[in-house]
Design a protein around this motif. Structure first.
Motif, PDB file in Angstrom:
ATOM      1  N   PHE A  34       0.828  -1.192   0.000  1.00 27.68           N
ATOM      2  CA  PHE A  34       0.000   0.000   0.000  1.00 27.68           C
ATOM      3  C   PHE A  34       0.867   1.247   0.000  1.00 27.68           C
ATOM      4  O   PHE A  34       1.962   1.254   0.563  1.00 27.68           O
ATOM      5  N   PRO A  91       2.883  -5.752   4.646  1.00 32.40           N
ATOM      6  CA  PRO A  91       2.450  -6.609   5.754  1.00 32.40           C
ATOM      7  C   PRO A  91       3.629  -7.111   6.553  1.00 32.40           C
ATOM      8  O   PRO A  91       4.687  -7.433   6.011  1.00 32.40           O
ATOM      9  N   ARG A  92       3.413  -7.217   7.861  1.00 31.15           N
ATOM     10  CA  ARG A  92       4.448  -7.763   8.719  1.00 31.15           C
ATOM     11  C   ARG A  92       4.613  -9.245   8.429  1.00 31.15           C
ATOM     12  O   ARG A  92       3.647  -9.951   8.143  1.00 31.15           O
ATOM     13  N   SER A  96       0.038 -12.021  10.085  1.00 27.55           N
ATOM     14  CA  SER A  96      -0.991 -11.267  10.801  1.00 27.55           C
ATOM     15  C   SER A  96      -1.406 -10.067   9.959  1.00 27.55           C
ATOM     16  O   SER A  96      -0.722  -9.679   9.021  1.00 27.55           O
ATOM     17  N   TYR A  97      -2.519  -9.457  10.302  1.00 28.35           N
ATOM     18  CA  TYR A  97      -2.951  -8.273   9.569  1.00 28.35           C
ATOM     19  C   TYR A  97      -2.354  -7.011  10.172  1.00 28.35           C
ATOM     20  O   TYR A  97      -3.043  -6.021  10.350  1.00 28.35           O
ATOM     21  N   ILE A  98      -1.104  -7.075  10.497  1.00 27.91           N
ATOM     22  CA  ILE A  98      -0.437  -5.907  11.047  1.00 27.91           C
ATOM     23  C   ILE A  98       0.490  -5.337   9.985  1.00 27.91           C
ATOM     24  O   ILE A  98       1.388  -6.025   9.505  1.00 27.91           O
ATOM     25  N   PRO A  99       0.272  -4.092   9.606  1.00 26.52           N
ATOM     26  CA  PRO A  99       1.118  -3.492   8.585  1.00 26.52           C
ATOM     27  C   PRO A  99       2.374  -2.877   9.185  1.00 26.52           C
ATOM     28  O   PRO A  99       2.384  -2.489  10.342  1.00 26.52           O
ATOM     29  N   PHE A 101       4.869   0.262   8.481  1.00 23.35           N
ATOM     30  CA  PHE A 101       4.968   1.517   7.754  1.00 23.35           C
ATOM     31  C   PHE A 101       6.424   1.896   7.545  1.00 23.35           C
ATOM     32  O   PHE A 101       7.240   1.804   8.465  1.00 23.35           O
ATOM     33  N   GLY A 102       6.738   2.340   6.336  1.00 24.32           N
ATOM     34  CA  GLY A 102       8.026   2.950   6.110  1.00 24.32           C
ATOM     35  C   GLY A 102       8.063   4.339   6.725  1.00 24.32           C
ATOM     36  O   GLY A 102       7.028   4.860   7.175  1.00 24.32           O
TER      37      GLY A 102
ATOM     38  N   PHE B  33      -5.951  -0.351  16.002  1.00 24.08           N
ATOM     39  CA  PHE B  33      -4.550  -0.186  16.378  1.00 24.08           C
ATOM     40  C   PHE B  33      -4.337   1.194  16.991  1.00 24.08           C
ATOM     41  O   PHE B  33      -5.041   2.144  16.673  1.00 24.08           O
ATOM     42  N   TYR B 100      -5.185  -5.223   5.101  1.00 21.63           N
ATOM     43  CA  TYR B 100      -4.144  -4.301   5.508  1.00 21.63           C
ATOM     44  C   TYR B 100      -4.509  -2.847   5.246  1.00 21.63           C
ATOM     45  O   TYR B 100      -3.743  -1.952   5.561  1.00 21.63           O
TER      46      TYR B 100
END
Lengths: 111, 113
Positions: A34, A91-92, A96-99, A101-102, B33, B100
């Motif tokens: 994304f 995605p990590r 998991s659905y944990i993104p 971020f850069g 989150f 996501y």
């Protein structure tokens, strides 16, 4: 390699220019990516998603290169209003659905 | 998409006190989150707020300092406890529906004096 890496910039371009940012990632199993846009003192907002080879939306094109593990964002005919920070999200690892971020790439479009 | 509101939008607090930030989503979401963002820096994930169970904290963040509640699928709170000036930051809530793609609240700008 870090999970997500971006050139922080800033990229300083004139109106009408074409500019491209790259984002490299380490999780080779990632299937979706994304780009988010964050204006100064505002929250991030989803700009584009990339699920396969690429995605295009008007002046914005996102491309995925799985072999080299990077995604890119191309902005054509830059507008002053495109000035913002562009965050790459991957995605990590682990499913998991944990993104992740850069740190973002700053774009400044000047007259 | 989802629309997310946060309260308060900003606050100035004295060290040693606590602040609770509320996050309300206009629809039921699977994932919520909490992030922190220092000026000019990227987002740092504090924890995943789990509905009906304890939050899942990232490395470097603990429940005693950042207790989180999520009583239902549309609401969560983050408390910043025993604040120090190092806690001054923007705190952002986000929500996603099992993908996501995330939607963020406008953030809470916290200054600790």
């Amino acid at each position: 390699r870090k999970e997500v890496e971006q050139d922080p910039g800033p990229f300083n371009v004139p109106e009408g220019a074409t500019v491209a940012f790259n984002c490299t990632y380490s999780n080779s199993a990632s299937q979706s990516f994304f780009w988010y846009r964050q204006d100064c003192r505002k929250e991030p907002k989803l700009l584009m998603s990339v699920y396969s080879s690429g995605n295009e939306d008007g002046r914005f094109t996102a491309q995925l290169n799985r072999a080299s593990q990077y995604i890119s964002l191309l902005i054509r005919d830059s507008k002053l209003s495109d000035s913002a920070t562009y965050l790459c999200v991957v995605p990590r690892s682990g499913g998991s659905y944990i993104p992740t971020f850069g740190r973002g790439t700053s774009l400044i479009v000047h007259p | 998409s989802a629309v997310i509101s946060q309260k308060p939008s900003r606050d100035i607090c004295q060290r040693g006190t606590s602040l609770t930030i509320q996050c309300q989503v206009d629809s039921q979401v699977t994932m919520m989150f909490w992030y922190r963002q220092q000026p000019g820096q990227s987002l740092t994930l504090i924890a995943t707020a789990n509905q009906g169970s304890e939050a899942t904290y990232e490395s470097g963040f603990v429940i005693d300092k950042f207790p989180i509640s999520r009583p239902n699928l549309t609401f969560s709170t983050l408390t910043v406890s025993n604040m120090s000036p190092e806690d001054s930051s923007i705190y952002l809530c986000s929500a996603g529906a099992g993908s996501y793609e995330q939607y963020f609240g406008p953030g809470t700008r916290l200054t600790v004096t």
